[in-house]
Structure formats: C-alpha cells, structure tokens
Design an enzyme around this catalytic site. Structure first.
Site, PDB file in Angstrom:
ATOM      1  N   LYS A  32       0.818  -1.213   0.000  1.00 30.11           N
ATOM      2  CA  LYS A  32       0.000   0.000   0.000  1.00 30.11           C
ATOM      3  C   LYS A  32       0.853   1.265   0.000  1.00 30.11           C
ATOM      4  CE  LYS A  32      -2.808   1.183   3.514  1.00 30.11           C
ATOM      5  NZ  LYS A  32      -4.005   1.451   4.329  1.00 30.11           N
ATOM      6  N   ASP A 331       2.257  -0.936  11.689  1.00 29.84           N
ATOM      7  CA  ASP A 331       0.916  -1.395  11.312  1.00 29.84           C
ATOM      8  C   ASP A 331       0.629  -2.830  11.750  1.00 29.84           C
ATOM      9  OD1 ASP A 331       0.056   0.965  10.078  1.00 29.84           O
ATOM     10  OD2 ASP A 331       1.080   0.440   8.212  1.00 29.84           O
ATOM     11  N   ARG A 406      -7.218  -2.998   9.879  1.00 35.72           N
ATOM     12  CA  ARG A 406      -6.253  -3.904  10.501  1.00 35.72           C
ATOM     13  C   ARG A 406      -6.807  -4.538  11.774  1.00 35.72           C
ATOM     14  NH1 ARG A 406      -2.186  -3.367   7.045  1.00 35.72           N
ATOM     15  NH2 ARG A 406      -1.717  -1.274   6.265  1.00 35.72           N
TER      16      ARG A 406
END
Length: 450
Positions: A32, A331, A406
């Site tokens: 991404k 992340d 997420r």
C-alpha cells in the site's frame, strides 16, 4: 477511469476455528505504501509511467482520483496494471472539487506536502474515521513553506490548503518517528529551490527516498546518532517517468502468516513479499518468539528486495519488542498482539505512541480486542503488555473494529485460533487495504462466511 466510491454496508462476521489446518501458497495485494507513492510520483514526473502490481484497494483508488483531479492522466489497463501520464513538478492545477481521501491517512498526509508547495487552493476531506484523525503534526512543519492551512479544531479534516508556488527549502527534525510526516516534508521540498533536510531520530520506512531516486531526484541519507538518519533532497529535480513493479505488502502478508502460525498443523507460503529492512520488524519479532518462518527466492524488483515466506505452526513464547523497532512494524502490532496472546509467557511491546493516531486509537482498540476475548493485557505509559495464554485464547467476544481494517483482520486471525467463535462487528473496511482478504483466507482453508 473515474472510480465511484460507495461505502459498503456493514458486513458482520463470526469466525470459527477451521476444521483442518491451513495450507497453500498465495500472493497478497501490492504494497500500500509503495502504491500510494507510485501514483503520486508518477503524476509529478514528465512522461508515461507503467505500474504493475498496484494495490487496488479503496485507499489507493482515492489517491488515483486525487491525482487525476490535480491534472494527471491515470488509466487502469488491467488487473493491477495502470498507466500514468505525469504533469511534471510545475504542471498540477487547482482541483475543481473537494479531494475526498476516504479512509487513507497516508494519502492525506503525503498529499498535503504536494499541495502546500503549489500555488493554488485545495480542500481535502475523508470518511468519518479520517475526519477524526489529527493532521497537525503534518501542518506544523509544512506551514514553514508559506502555505496557509485552515482546518477543524485539533487540525482535523476537512482541511483547506492555500499553497505557495515558491516555497523555501525546509529543515525539520521529527519529534516522533513518522514516515508520513517525513514524506510530506520531502514532497514539499520537491518544489523548493535548494536543499530540504529532514532528521529522523529512528529510521522509518524509506519508500519515499527509494522512489525519489527511481524517478531521478538527488537524495542523500546519512546516519545520525543511535539509529537515526538525516535525509537531504535537492529541490526542483527533473522527475522522469520510470516503470514500477509493486511488491506484495508485508503488512498484508502478516495476517496470512500469523494465521498459519496459530492454527495447529498449518503451513502456508506467501509469494513475492516486500522485504525492505525498514518494514520487516514483524518478521524479526516473530522469529524471536520461536516462529518457524522461512524466507526463500530472495530477489530485487523495482529497487525493493522481495522474497517468498513460508510459515509453519508451532510453539511460541513471549517477546520483548524494543521501541526502536516500532517504525518498521507500526501497522502490525494488532496482529502481533494476537500472536502474543496465543504464546506462552508475557510479551511487552514498547514505545507505541504512534498507534494512538492511526485509523483508530489502535492501541486502545487492540487492548479492547484482546480483553473482549479473555486475554489479559495492560498499558503502561506507551507500552503494551500481553499475557499469553499458552495456545488457549478463550474467544467468544465481540470485536468493535472502529472502522479500522487492521483491527478487523486481526480479529479474524484471533477467531481462527480461539476456543469459542469471535464476532467481528464490521469487515467492510478490510477492502481499503486488502481487497479479497476473506476469499484469499478461504482459499487456504479458513472457512469464513458472513
């Protein structure tokens, strides 16, 4: 190709442990971070760039729409293949309408650097989640370009930017490690006469620096202190179109690999994963926990290291992850917390202040995810401490995903390894970063059904 974006209706899911081990070989969507940057940099270059492997999730499609609105000619030519005819650094124009960045904080923050250094007015907004996230830490350094920002209270979207076509070069020291803030400052520096200088106390992902070089800019990186770096960019470069191959996103691969590690008897391979050393903190942490991870077929594609990763289930133990590793896995903490919950012993993740300003307060949301499913967890300052269950996550809880993709995927991974089914309130937002996630997980035996 203009893309219409309609927020999917809520998609709740109840996740049960699969009846058999997970197995197979899969490829996850494109990275991404690199996908966002490839569209932005190609739009700022002169000539035609061909992009292969672009992530076609909601977040990246918002970036494509924004760069189109600013004057670039962007066309989808096939699955993951796109063509961008750039405008050059001085070729962008004022957009005719508000730029809607959807759920993408990366797109909004990086684009702020571009907009601050162009002499027109623009307005950015986003969905409810993005409108609740602070932009002040980007606005503060960019204000030194001479740009004027007008936002809601707390530096929140919608945000109006009156850019400066002749910005001075910036010299900025990041108070907190952030690849997004660093990148916004460097992007503003593209249109400045002279050298823009950014000091980061801890090295963060360097996709911006790599891609700037790929398109012809002069970027120098020098070590600073204990793990820090100084990045210097020569302003007003002639960016020239260059083709890009986007590697598989390691942050997306994390969920597939974690599930394989937790479901007994599983063995799953993920092909073509990006292995940039500033993005692989999760893999280092998992190996420290005793995870059976094997990397093979290592190679370089588009200036980024790539390889195949195979995860095999086995016993895991607690780990102490230093704060210096946080930028390389920021992340991945929610899914690592799920793995830690399954492990034996206590895990401590240090220095997680950055998690408080993600799609949700991701630190609080991760704590809630674990507690709702019978796992003991505590927060001490900016550290999270997870008390492992030794492979017996109780489950049975309802996870509030807070519009965070997420969190939703981490909850699904937990459900696959829990004693009782785990309910997820909404999985619609997964498409922002990992379109086809549930289909891919079912292809290796997850058995997910809405």
């Amino acid at each position: 190709m203009k893309t219409d974006h309609v927020q999917s209706s809520v998609r709740a899911l109840t996740v049960h442990a699969p009846r058999a081990p997970l197995s197979g070989s899969v490829q996850v969507p494109g990275d991404k971070s690199i996908s966002h940057r490839s569209l932005m940099f190609a739009a700022l270059a002169r000539g035609t760039t061909h992009i292969t492997g672009l992530l076609e999730g909601e977040d990246v499609l918002r970036t494509a729409d924004a760069m189109r609105a600013l004057g670039a000619d962007i066309t989808r030519t096939g699955a993951g293949t796109w063509t961008v005819r750039g405008c050059g650094l001085d070729g962008l124009h004022e957009p005719a309408d508000v730029l809607d960045m959807g759920n993408s904080g990366t797109a909004a923050r990086l684009l702020s650097g571009i907009l601050a250094s162009h002499g027109f007015t623009s307005v950015m907004t986003g969905d409810a989640s993005l409108r609740g996230r602070p932009m002040k830490r980007v606005m503060d350094p960019l204000a030194a370009t001479g740009a004027v920002f007008l936002s809601r209270q707390g530096g929140r979207l919608p945000l109006a930017i009156q850019g400066n076509a002749n910005p001075p070069p910036l010299s900025y020291r990041l108070p907190v490690a952030s690849a997004q803030v660093k990148s916004a400052v460097l992007l503003a520096g593209l249109n400045a006469q002279g050298e823009t200088r950014v000091e980061e106390p801890v090295a963060t992902r360097d996709h911006t620096e790599n891609m700037l070089r790929h398109f012809g800019a002069s970027v120098h990186v020098e070590p600073m202190g204990a793990g820090g770096r100084v990045i210097t960019l020569q302003g007003r470069p002639e960016l020239v179109a260059r083709d890009i191959v986007v590697p598989g996103d390691p942050s997306s691969a994390a969920f597939v690999l974690a599930a394989a590690l937790l479901v007994p008897g599983s063995a799953v391979s993920v092909r073509g994963v990006g292995l940039n050393p500033l993005r692989t903190g999760l893999f280092t942490s998992l190996k420290e926990m005793g995870a059976d991870l094997v990397i093979s077929n290592e190679r370089v594609e588009g200036g980024e290291p790539v390889g195949d990763i195979t995860a095999t289930a086995g016993a895991l133990h607690g780990v102490d992850v230093p704060a210096t590793r946080a930028p390389s896995m920021i992340d991945e903490y929610p899914v690592l917390a799920v793995v830690a919950a399954h492990a034996t012993g206590q895990s401590r993740f240090r220095g997680l202040e950055e998690l408080r300003v993600k799609e949700s307060d991701r630190l609080a949301a991760t704590v809630a995810l674990l507690e709702a499913n019978g796992v003991k967890v505590e927060v001490v300052g900016d550290d999270m401490i997870v008390h492992g269950t030794g492979g017996a996550i109780p489950g049975g809880g309802l996870v509030q995903t807070r519009m965070d993709h997420r969190l939703a995927m981490s909850a699904i991974v937990m459900g696959l390894a829990a004693g009782k089914p785990v309910s997820v309130d909404d999985t619609a937002f997964i498409d922002t970063s990992f379109p086809g996630f549930i289909t891919l997980m079912n292809s290796i035996g997850a058995g997910l059904a809405a």
